[in-house]
Design an enzyme around this catalytic site. Structure first.
Site, mmCIF file in Angstrom:
data_model
loop_
_atom_site.group_PDB
_atom_site.id
_atom_site.type_symbol
_atom_site.label_atom_id
_atom_site.label_comp_id
_atom_site.label_asym_id
_atom_site.label_seq_id
_atom_site.Cartn_x
_atom_site.Cartn_y
_atom_site.Cartn_z
ATOM 1 N N ARG A 114 -44.694 23.898 -7.753
ATOM 2 C CA ARG A 114 -43.384 24.315 -7.224
ATOM 3 C C ARG A 114 -42.353 23.384 -7.853
ATOM 4 O O ARG A 114 -42.406 22.169 -7.666
ATOM 5 C CB ARG A 114 -43.352 24.208 -5.704
ATOM 6 C CG ARG A 114 -41.941 24.326 -5.144
ATOM 7 C CD ARG A 114 -41.911 24.515 -3.655
ATOM 8 N NE ARG A 114 -42.325 25.859 -3.303
ATOM 9 C CZ ARG A 114 -42.147 26.418 -2.110
ATOM 10 N NH1 ARG A 114 -41.566 25.728 -1.145
ATOM 11 N NH2 ARG A 114 -42.547 27.641 -1.863
ATOM 12 N N HIS A 141 -40.786 33.770 -7.456
ATOM 13 C CA HIS A 141 -41.706 33.347 -6.385
ATOM 14 C C HIS A 141 -42.821 34.411 -6.273
ATOM 15 O O HIS A 141 -42.915 35.113 -5.259
ATOM 16 C CB HIS A 141 -40.918 33.202 -5.077
ATOM 17 C CG HIS A 141 -41.622 32.402 -4.025
ATOM 18 N ND1 HIS A 141 -42.849 31.804 -4.217
ATOM 19 C CD2 HIS A 141 -41.262 32.092 -2.741
ATOM 20 C CE1 HIS A 141 -43.213 31.172 -3.119
ATOM 21 N NE2 HIS A 141 -42.273 31.334 -2.205
ATOM 22 N N GLN A 144 -45.274 34.804 -3.184
ATOM 23 C CA GLN A 144 -44.660 35.341 -1.968
ATOM 24 C C GLN A 144 -44.594 36.866 -2.024
ATOM 25 O O GLN A 144 -44.923 37.555 -1.051
ATOM 26 C CB GLN A 144 -43.247 34.764 -1.794
ATOM 27 C CG GLN A 144 -42.571 35.236 -0.531
ATOM 28 C CD GLN A 144 -43.254 34.723 0.722
ATOM 29 O OE1 GLN A 144 -43.427 33.526 0.882
ATOM 30 N NE2 GLN A 144 -43.649 35.617 1.629
ATOM 31 N N ASP A 230 -33.405 36.705 2.480
ATOM 32 C CA ASP A 230 -33.815 35.315 2.261
ATOM 33 C C ASP A 230 -32.615 34.429 2.578
ATOM 34 O O ASP A 230 -31.500 34.932 2.778
ATOM 35 C CB ASP A 230 -34.255 35.165 0.788
ATOM 36 C CG ASP A 230 -34.863 33.820 0.462
ATOM 37 O OD1 ASP A 230 -35.178 33.053 1.389
ATOM 38 O OD2 ASP A 230 -35.039 33.528 -0.745
ATOM 39 N N CYS A 270 -39.278 35.708 3.682
ATOM 40 C CA CYS A 270 -40.315 34.787 3.191
ATOM 41 C C CYS A 270 -40.406 33.521 4.033
ATOM 42 O O CYS A 270 -41.423 32.845 4.015
ATOM 43 C CB CYS A 270 -40.068 34.439 1.727
ATOM 44 S SG CYS A 270 -38.515 33.559 1.440
ATOM 45 N N ARG A 298 -49.962 34.911 2.891
ATOM 46 C CA ARG A 298 -49.889 34.043 1.714
ATOM 47 C C ARG A 298 -51.282 33.476 1.413
ATOM 48 O O ARG A 298 -51.725 33.432 0.267
ATOM 49 C CB ARG A 298 -48.909 32.885 1.964
ATOM 50 C CG ARG A 298 -47.445 33.253 1.948
ATOM 51 C CD ARG A 298 -46.960 33.598 0.545
ATOM 52 N NE ARG A 298 -47.136 32.513 -0.399
ATOM 53 C CZ ARG A 298 -46.304 31.488 -0.561
ATOM 54 N NH1 ARG A 298 -45.215 31.415 0.156
ATOM 55 N NH2 ARG A 298 -46.549 30.542 -1.469
HETATM 56 N N1 NVA Z 1 -35.187 31.365 -2.128
HETATM 57 C C1 NVA Z 1 -35.770 30.300 -1.339
HETATM 58 C C2 NVA Z 1 -37.187 30.635 -0.992
HETATM 59 C C3 NVA Z 1 -37.868 29.614 -0.124
HETATM 60 C C4 NVA Z 1 -39.309 29.942 0.112
HETATM 61 C C5 NVA Z 1 -35.685 28.992 -2.097
HETATM 62 O O1 NVA Z 1 -35.910 28.995 -3.314
HETATM 63 O O2 NVA Z 1 -35.378 27.964 -1.496
HETATM 64 N N1 CP Z 2 -42.055 31.103 1.829
HETATM 65 C C1 CP Z 2 -42.358 29.901 1.346
HETATM 66 O O1 CP Z 2 -42.662 29.731 0.155
HETATM 67 O O2 CP Z 2 -42.353 28.914 2.276
HETATM 68 P P1 CP Z 2 -42.434 27.345 2.018
HETATM 69 O O3 CP Z 2 -41.158 26.935 1.337
HETATM 70 O O4 CP Z 2 -42.585 26.743 3.374
HETATM 71 O O5 CP Z 2 -43.622 27.059 1.131
#
Ligand code: NVA
Ligand code: CP
Length: 315
Positions: A114, A141, A144, A230, A270, A298
């Site tokens: 990540r 992502h 997800q 989101d 998500c 997930r």
């Molecule tokens: N769009 C959000 C998703 C979090 C799971 C982010 O990138 O922070």
């Molecule tokens: N939806 C998701 O990826 O959650 P986290 O940021 O908690 O991993």
């Protein structure tokens, strides 16, 4: 000069960096495996095909679901997990990503990352001996959306030909939904505030037939089988938070938006969610919401994904 070898044996090495990295036929297979793996988990049946494999997880951003689902999933499949963050590894002290990839991928069998710019995970993957899975970048992502599609199918059957409404930011989730629409054959209705549109080049989808853009989020939700949103401010964009709060004020998913969708519309997010910002509490906590199944799934889909990348097709 050492020639990189692939430790996965007879399985050709594949990365999972974007949703479009797999075909519709592969998703059919993968989601079938996820169904089976989930059933075994629910029945307390031991299934440990990855007993000799190790997953390295690299988190340069915060996480709850991704961390727990990958870690618990790998242990349940019999494997081991190493968790690294920028703060507690040399990644945070400017060791080149390419060198980190060369080293880490000599010691483990699969890597989940990540991070911020997608180019970073691409650089890692280009120098990795083992499969790399995208656990979220600024642009995509895929794990997800894999879970979201699986959740839709569990509740309603095939997603092909259906309408998914995206309300909110043209972010990593939106880009990935667009790729999924293209690969799996459904239509994405998109409504974002001006200035926050999906960038078609970033989304990497040239097929205009799978997307319809609406100025008004109500119009995007009309007739939709699934409405999803989101956060207004994704990780890494915190400096823009004040401007975003203003720009997104009319893009809060509420009961009126669900009322113009299909009567049996599903709502997904998500997570993490901010009730009263991108979604009203009576929507996310209401009868159309499947967000808890979505979060749990997930783990099941990622177990199927790791099985596929490491062992290939079973049976
Ligand atoms: N769009 C959000 C998703 C979090 C799971 C982010 O990138 O922070
Ligand atoms: N939806 C998701 O990826 O959650 P986290 O940021 O908690 O991993």
């Amino acid at each position: 000069m050492n020639t990189p070898t692939i430790k996965t044996g007879q399985v050709p090495m594949r990365h999972y960096l974007q949703f479009k990295d797999l075909s519709a036929e592969e998703y059919d297979y993968l989601l079938g495996r996820a169904t089976l793996i989930k059933k075994r988990f629910k029945n307390y049946e031991k299934y440990t095909p990855l007993y000799d494999r190790t997953l390295a997880m690299i988190f340069e951003k915060a996480s709850t679901r991704t961390r727990v689902s990958f870690e618990a999933g790998m242990y349940q499949m019999g494997g081991s997990v190493v968790n690294l963050t920028s703060g507690d590894s040399q990644l945070g002290r400017a060791e080149p990503i390419e060198d980190s990839a060369r080293v880490i991928s000599r010691m483990v069998d699969v890597v989940m990352i990540r991070t911020f710019e997608h180019t970073k995970i691409e650089a890692f993957a280009a120098h990795s001996r083992v499969p790399v899975i995208n656990g979220l970048t600024n642009e995509y992502h895929p794990c997800q959306i894999l879970a979201d599609v699986f959740t839709y199918i569990e509740h309603r059957g095939s997603i092909r030909g259906k309408v998914v409404a995206w309300v909110g930011d043209g972010n990593n989730m939106a880009n990935t939904w667009l790729q999924a629409a293209d690969v799996l054959g459904f239509t994405l209705h998109v409504s974002t505030p001006s200035g926050y549109e999906i960038d078609a080049k970033v989304a990497g989808v040239s097929n205009q037939a799978c997307v319809k853009v609406f100025d008004n989020p109500m119009d995007a939700c009309r007739g939709a089988h699934l409405v999803t949103t989101d956060v207004w401010t994704s990780m890494g964009y915190e400096a823009e938070n004040e401007a975003r709060q203003k720009a997104f004020a009319d893009w809060r998913v509420d009961r009126d938006m669900l009322a113009v969708a299909q009567p049996d519309v599903l709502f997904m997010h998500c997570l993490p969610a901010h009730r009263g910002e991108e979604v009203d509490a009576d929507v996310i906590d209401g009868p159309h919401s499947v967000v808890w199944d979505e979060a749990e799934n997930r783990m099941h889909v990622q177990k199927a994904l790791m099985e596929y990348l490491l062992l290939g097709r079973i049976g």
